[in-house]
Design a protein around this motif. Sequence first.
Motif, PDB file in Angstrom:
ATOM      1  N   ARG A 146       0.896  -1.166   0.039  1.00  0.00           N
ATOM      2  CA  ARG A 146      -0.065   0.145   0.146  1.00  0.00           C
ATOM      3  C   ARG A 146       0.909   1.313  -0.071  1.00  0.00           C
ATOM      4  O   ARG A 146       0.370   2.115  -0.736  1.00  0.00           O
ATOM      5  N   LEU A 147       1.831   1.095   0.906  1.00  0.00           N
ATOM      6  CA  LEU A 147       2.833   2.609   0.844  1.00  0.00           C
ATOM      7  C   LEU A 147       3.559   2.646  -0.700  1.00  0.00           C
ATOM      8  O   LEU A 147       3.635   3.642  -0.887  1.00  0.00           O
ATOM      9  N   ASP A 148       3.948   1.624  -1.021  1.00  0.00           N
ATOM     10  CA  ASP A 148       4.576   1.600  -2.355  1.00  0.00           C
ATOM     11  C   ASP A 148       3.717   2.376  -3.385  1.00  0.00           C
ATOM     12  O   ASP A 148       4.013   3.085  -4.227  1.00  0.00           O
ATOM     13  N   SER A 149       2.417   1.795  -3.254  1.00  0.00           N
ATOM     14  CA  SER A 149       1.218   2.588  -4.131  1.00  0.00           C
ATOM     15  C   SER A 149       1.318   3.916  -3.895  1.00  0.00           C
ATOM     16  O   SER A 149       1.145   4.832  -4.997  1.00  0.00           O
ATOM     17  N   TRP A 150       1.271   4.343  -2.764  1.00  0.00           N
ATOM     18  CA  TRP A 150       0.739   5.666  -2.560  1.00  0.00           C
ATOM     19  C   TRP A 150       2.226   6.546  -2.673  1.00  0.00           C
ATOM     20  O   TRP A 150       2.069   7.701  -3.235  1.00  0.00           O
ATOM     21  N   ILE A 151       3.064   6.157  -2.519  1.00  0.00           N
ATOM     22  CA  ILE A 151       4.607   6.777  -2.960  1.00  0.00           C
ATOM     23  C   ILE A 151       4.428   6.981  -4.392  1.00  0.00           C
ATOM     24  O   ILE A 151       4.629   8.203  -5.073  1.00  0.00           O
ATOM     25  N   ALA A 152       4.163   5.963  -5.159  1.00  0.00           N
ATOM     26  CA  ALA A 152       4.336   6.048  -6.585  1.00  0.00           C
ATOM     27  C   ALA A 152       3.054   7.073  -7.233  1.00  0.00           C
ATOM     28  O   ALA A 152       3.383   8.002  -7.989  1.00  0.00           O
ATOM     29  N   ALA A 153       2.028   7.131  -6.543  1.00  0.00           N
ATOM     30  CA  ALA A 153       0.877   7.926  -7.059  1.00  0.00           C
ATOM     31  C   ALA A 153       1.337   9.496  -6.337  1.00  0.00           C
ATOM     32  O   ALA A 153       1.161  10.509  -7.368  1.00  0.00           O
ATOM     33  N   THR A 154       1.821   9.804  -5.336  1.00  0.00           N
ATOM     34  CA  THR A 154       2.486  11.029  -4.662  1.00  0.00           C
ATOM     35  C   THR A 154       3.185  11.593  -5.767  1.00  0.00           C
ATOM     36  O   THR A 154       3.450  12.780  -6.367  1.00  0.00           O
ATOM     37  N   LEU A 155       4.556  10.683  -6.207  1.00  0.00           N
ATOM     38  CA  LEU A 155       5.595  11.115  -7.140  1.00  0.00           C
ATOM     39  C   LEU A 155       4.766  11.503  -8.523  1.00  0.00           C
ATOM     40  O   LEU A 155       5.440  12.480  -9.190  1.00  0.00           O
ATOM     41  N   GLN A 156       3.823  10.771  -8.946  1.00  0.00           N
ATOM     42  CA  GLN A 156       3.256  10.945 -10.339  1.00  0.00           C
ATOM     43  C   GLN A 156       2.466  12.199 -10.154  1.00  0.00           C
ATOM     44  O   GLN A 156       2.806  13.256 -11.245  1.00  0.00           O
ATOM     45  N   GLN A 157       1.605  12.528  -9.317  1.00  0.00           N
ATOM     46  CA  GLN A 157       0.742  13.650  -9.210  1.00  0.00           C
ATOM     47  C   GLN A 157       1.303  14.870  -8.699  1.00  0.00           C
ATOM     48  O   GLN A 157       0.868  16.123  -8.831  1.00  0.00           O
ATOM     49  N   GLY A 158       2.503  14.892  -7.824  1.00  0.00           N
ATOM     50  CA  GLY A 158       3.168  15.894  -7.342  1.00  0.00           C
ATOM     51  C   GLY A 158       2.469  16.341  -5.870  1.00  0.00           C
ATOM     52  O   GLY A 158       3.047  17.365  -5.458  1.00  0.00           O
ATOM     53  N   TYR A 159       1.831  15.681  -5.393  1.00  0.00           N
ATOM     54  CA  TYR A 159       1.188  15.923  -4.259  1.00  0.00           C
ATOM     55  C   TYR A 159       0.726  14.583  -3.523  1.00  0.00           C
ATOM     56  O   TYR A 159       0.288  13.801  -4.147  1.00  0.00           O
ATOM     57  N   ALA A 160       0.566  14.763  -1.938  1.00  0.00           N
ATOM     58  CA  ALA A 160       0.004  13.459  -1.269  1.00  0.00           C
ATOM     59  C   ALA A 160      -1.384  13.764  -0.960  1.00  0.00           C
ATOM     60  O   ALA A 160      -1.662  14.952  -0.533  1.00  0.00           O
ATOM     61  N   ILE A 161      -1.978  12.841  -0.810  1.00  0.00           N
ATOM     62  CA  ILE A 161      -3.579  13.018  -0.301  1.00  0.00           C
ATOM     63  C   ILE A 161      -3.950  11.795   0.565  1.00  0.00           C
ATOM     64  O   ILE A 161      -3.791  10.742   0.282  1.00  0.00           O
ATOM     65  N   ASP A 162      -4.598  12.112   1.455  1.00  0.00           N
ATOM     66  CA  ASP A 162      -5.450  11.028   2.363  1.00  0.00           C
ATOM     67  C   ASP A 162      -6.933  11.481   2.323  1.00  0.00           C
ATOM     68  O   ASP A 162      -7.363  12.762   3.064  1.00  0.00           O
ATOM     69  N   SER A 163      -7.916  10.561   1.819  1.00  0.00           N
ATOM     70  CA  SER A 163      -8.960  11.065   1.829  1.00  0.00           C
ATOM     71  C   SER A 163      -9.660  10.624   3.162  1.00  0.00           C
ATOM     72  O   SER A 163     -11.041  11.061   3.274  1.00  0.00           O
ATOM     73  N   GLY A 164      -9.231  10.226   4.378  1.00  0.00           N
ATOM     74  CA  GLY A 164      -9.772   9.991   5.326  1.00  0.00           C
ATOM     75  C   GLY A 164      -9.631   8.621   5.647  1.00  0.00           C
ATOM     76  O   GLY A 164     -10.343   8.359   6.813  1.00  0.00           O
ATOM     77  N   GLU A 165      -8.658   7.967   5.360  1.00  0.00           N
ATOM     78  CA  GLU A 165      -8.331   6.391   5.627  1.00  0.00           C
ATOM     79  C   GLU A 165      -7.733   6.418   6.953  1.00  0.00           C
ATOM     80  O   GLU A 165      -7.989   5.477   7.786  1.00  0.00           O
ATOM     81  N   LEU A 166      -6.694   7.309   7.404  1.00  0.00           N
ATOM     82  CA  LEU A 166      -5.723   7.107   8.654  1.00  0.00           C
ATOM     83  C   LEU A 166      -6.973   7.722   9.543  1.00  0.00           C
ATOM     84  O   LEU A 166      -6.890   7.086  10.661  1.00  0.00           O
TER      85      LEU A 166
END
Length: 266
Positions: free
Chosen positions: A181-201
């Motif tokens: 899951r973290l690898d997926s989030w890191i890849a998405a953050t790197l691609q889009q230029g920002y990190a996002i949490d929709s309320g999962e944590l």
Amino acid sequence: MSDNAGKNGVQLLDRAVMLLDLVADAGSEGATLKTLCELSGLNKVTCHRILNSLVEHQLLHKIHGDKHYRLGTKLLVFGAKAARGPGLRRQFQPALERLRQQTGETVMLMARDRDDSVCIDRYDSEYQMQTLTGSVGGAVPLGLGPGSLAILSFLEPEQQQAILARNRARLDSWSMLTPERLDSWIAATLQQGYAIDSGELIPGIAGIAVPVRVAGAGVVGSLGLTFLSPRLNAEVCARYVALLQEEVAGIEPLLSPLDTRLRTSM
């Protein structure tokens, strides 16, 4: 000074810093001598001697008759002095105020400290907002939350994996933070230029953060917004990301790579 005396002095300093960290982790309740001995592995005599010295220097506080040690007032003075000057916090304070006025949300400035992300400033919205780091000075392991993810994702891949390996024990307490899951989030953050949490944590709490980079120093922190997750939609996301990136783009050229406070141990 002999080599033995020098080594003893370093060892004493290391032990004092360790005890300060343990008291800080204990929060407002403080920690007893017994607890600090158990956590530090120091014997009672040594631990008590160091604690008393820290109390004398006002780095710790202990009310007469109370068994608990708490952080002392001198640390507030040190913190105020550290916040002045050319560091991140001073440079970003006007931006935090503008973002709070423009969005009405809680604005947070995070800085990297080794394998952690530390909240060095926050401007709160009118709502009581729960965050992963809590108040200013709170820290989370890199990989936990959008503010820390915005930092971690823009480090070199080898560095990312080394940090995640060291943080794995702490991250395991969050069931959704699997390595995949973290690898997926890191890849998405790197691609889009920002990190996002929709309320999962934290259920009901969303967050968006963008990295702060310094030429010659790499990623040193992140700037983010925390808000109620029902407000999150594509339009809000695009607006908030644009506002954050605009503020960061205006400040990054002002940050000097020679400022040692922007560098951390890797």
